[in-house]
Scaffold this motif. Sequence first.
Motif, PDB file in Angstrom:
ATOM      1  N   THR A  86       0.845  -1.201   0.000  1.00 31.30           N
ATOM      2  CA  THR A  86       0.000   0.000   0.000  1.00 31.30           C
ATOM      3  C   THR A  86       0.880   1.252   0.000  1.00 31.30           C
ATOM      4  OG1 THR A  86      -1.528  -1.283   1.345  1.00 31.30           O
ATOM      5  CG2 THR A  86      -2.003   1.055   1.126  1.00 31.30           C
ATOM      6  N   ALA A  89       2.327   1.730  -3.420  1.00 27.46           N
ATOM      7  CA  ALA A  89       1.374   2.305  -4.377  1.00 27.46           C
ATOM      8  C   ALA A  89       1.192   3.802  -4.104  1.00 27.46           C
ATOM      9  CB  ALA A  89       0.035   1.580  -4.273  1.00 27.46           C
ATOM     10  N   LEU A  90       1.186   4.170  -2.818  1.00 28.22           N
ATOM     11  CA  LEU A  90       1.034   5.588  -2.460  1.00 28.22           C
ATOM     12  C   LEU A  90       2.274   6.391  -2.876  1.00 28.22           C
ATOM     13  CD1 LEU A  90      -0.648   5.172   1.046  1.00 28.22           C
ATOM     14  CD2 LEU A  90      -1.720   6.080  -1.025  1.00 28.22           C
ATOM     15  N   TYR A  93       1.958   7.011  -6.538  1.00 33.70           N
ATOM     16  CA  TYR A  93       0.914   8.024  -6.764  1.00 33.70           C
ATOM     17  C   TYR A  93       1.445   9.421  -6.433  1.00 33.70           C
ATOM     18  CZ  TYR A  93      -3.746  10.133  -6.660  1.00 33.70           C
ATOM     19  OH  TYR A  93      -4.839  10.909  -6.899  1.00 33.70           O
ATOM     20  N   GLN A  97       2.088  12.735  -8.885  1.00 33.28           N
ATOM     21  CA  GLN A  97       1.525  14.069  -8.617  1.00 33.28           C
ATOM     22  C   GLN A  97       2.629  15.112  -8.483  1.00 33.28           C
ATOM     23  OE1 GLN A  97      -1.663  14.124  -8.726  1.00 33.28           O
ATOM     24  NE2 GLN A  97      -2.688  12.705  -7.378  1.00 33.28           N
TER      25      GLN A  97
ATOM     26  N   GLY B  15      -7.803  10.716  -6.898  1.00 36.63           N
ATOM     27  CA  GLY B  15      -8.209  10.193  -5.587  1.00 36.63           C
ATOM     28  C   GLY B  15      -7.874   8.725  -5.422  1.00 36.63           C
ATOM     29  N   LEU B  16      -6.712   8.322  -5.956  1.00 37.24           N
ATOM     30  CA  LEU B  16      -6.327   6.913  -5.836  1.00 37.24           C
ATOM     31  C   LEU B  16      -5.990   6.539  -4.394  1.00 37.24           C
ATOM     32  CD1 LEU B  16      -4.182   6.114  -8.996  1.00 37.24           C
ATOM     33  CD2 LEU B  16      -6.409   5.231  -8.398  1.00 37.24           C
ATOM     34  N   THR B  17      -5.637   7.531  -3.587  1.00 41.18           N
ATOM     35  CA  THR B  17      -5.275   7.250  -2.197  1.00 41.18           C
ATOM     36  C   THR B  17      -6.404   6.482  -1.510  1.00 41.18           C
ATOM     37  OG1 THR B  17      -4.036   9.296  -2.166  1.00 41.18           O
ATOM     38  CG2 THR B  17      -4.548   8.328  -0.026  1.00 41.18           C
ATOM     39  N   TYR B  20      -6.584   2.904  -2.772  1.00 39.44           N
ATOM     40  CA  TYR B  20      -5.515   2.067  -2.224  1.00 39.44           C
ATOM     41  C   TYR B  20      -5.807   1.702  -0.768  1.00 39.44           C
ATOM     42  CZ  TYR B  20      -2.675   3.252  -6.319  1.00 39.44           C
ATOM     43  OH  TYR B  20      -2.205   3.394  -7.598  1.00 39.44           O
ATOM     44  N   LEU B  21      -6.370   2.648  -0.033  1.00 40.74           N
ATOM     45  CA  LEU B  21      -6.660   2.358   1.379  1.00 40.74           C
ATOM     46  C   LEU B  21      -7.807   1.353   1.503  1.00 40.74           C
ATOM     47  CD1 LEU B  21      -6.142   5.863   3.018  1.00 40.74           C
ATOM     48  CD2 LEU B  21      -4.615   3.888   3.043  1.00 40.74           C
TER      49      LEU B  21
END
Lengths: 208, 106
Positions: A86, A89-90, A93, A97, B15-17, B20-21
């Motif tokens: 996780t 992936a963050l 992301y 950005q 808003g992928l965060t 993912y959560l």
Amino acid sequence: MTTGAADARERGDLTARWSGGRSPWDLSWGKLMMWLFLISDAMTFAALLVGLWVARLGSPAWPNRLEIMNLQFVAAMTVILICSSTTMALAVYAARQGARRQAVWFLTATIAAGCLFAGMQATEWSHFIREGARLTGNPWGVPAFSFTFFVITGLHGAHVLGGIVYLWIMADRIARGLSSAEGLEIAGLYWGFVDLVWVFIWSSIYLL
Amino acid sequence: MTDGHAGTTAGQPQGLTRLYLIAWLVLVAITAIEVSLLLVFRVPPAVRATALIILAIMKATLIGAYYMGLRFERLAMVYIAVIPLLLLVLMLVAVVPDVTLLLGRH
């Protein structure tokens, strides 16, 4: 009528996509190569897991894992690996950005989780070895049991260690602005794969 | 090539965060169910094995789709990743007769 037009457009798109001169996958070469590597790596793990199942189904008895291994401990390892996927992936992301600093923090968390997982796996191995398990035999009388355990979890552990080094290099490169978000995404594919393979190892060795 | 990739990125939802959560939450919940199937609930072995296989496939699909981004790639890319795995199932079916031979030796 509208559906017919949409079908015709789709056919046109397909022809344009597959008639050469461009990649039909719309992927950069780096990402495609990582995917091909991961698929071939998946075949290696698949062969080992199929080997484990042939040995297990062909064996008249198989030791009860609940009596030998600490399932809660390995479940914690599994959750840690999920957490690391996780944060990875963050990180990707954040990098996409343009938030480089944030990406490095998420990467650091991923590396820390990876180190914790590797440390816990070393503890698990030590416990198993103390119980008398060896590559060629064990006190439970089924040599294939410990052999498959050491080979499969060992290969996975090597992937985790390799991944930690890979992510460390990427964190440094991202921090210094030397790598793009896509470079990090490719590393993210590798780390996601490490988690994906663990799903099947965890199921085959500990649960089923 | 980077431009082509940027096009793919632009097509991804914002808003992928949150996504993912949610995936993380589901994966942890599935892991908890897996462990409780062994330690808490008393279920027949066949049912337990079937449930564990389905749960493992669900977890793998979630990781592949979201953490490895297959959900946002072209279908052609999904085929590259998924077809070898289907062939793997065939391989497993092909080696099962060997298992009966091994059993016969014991």
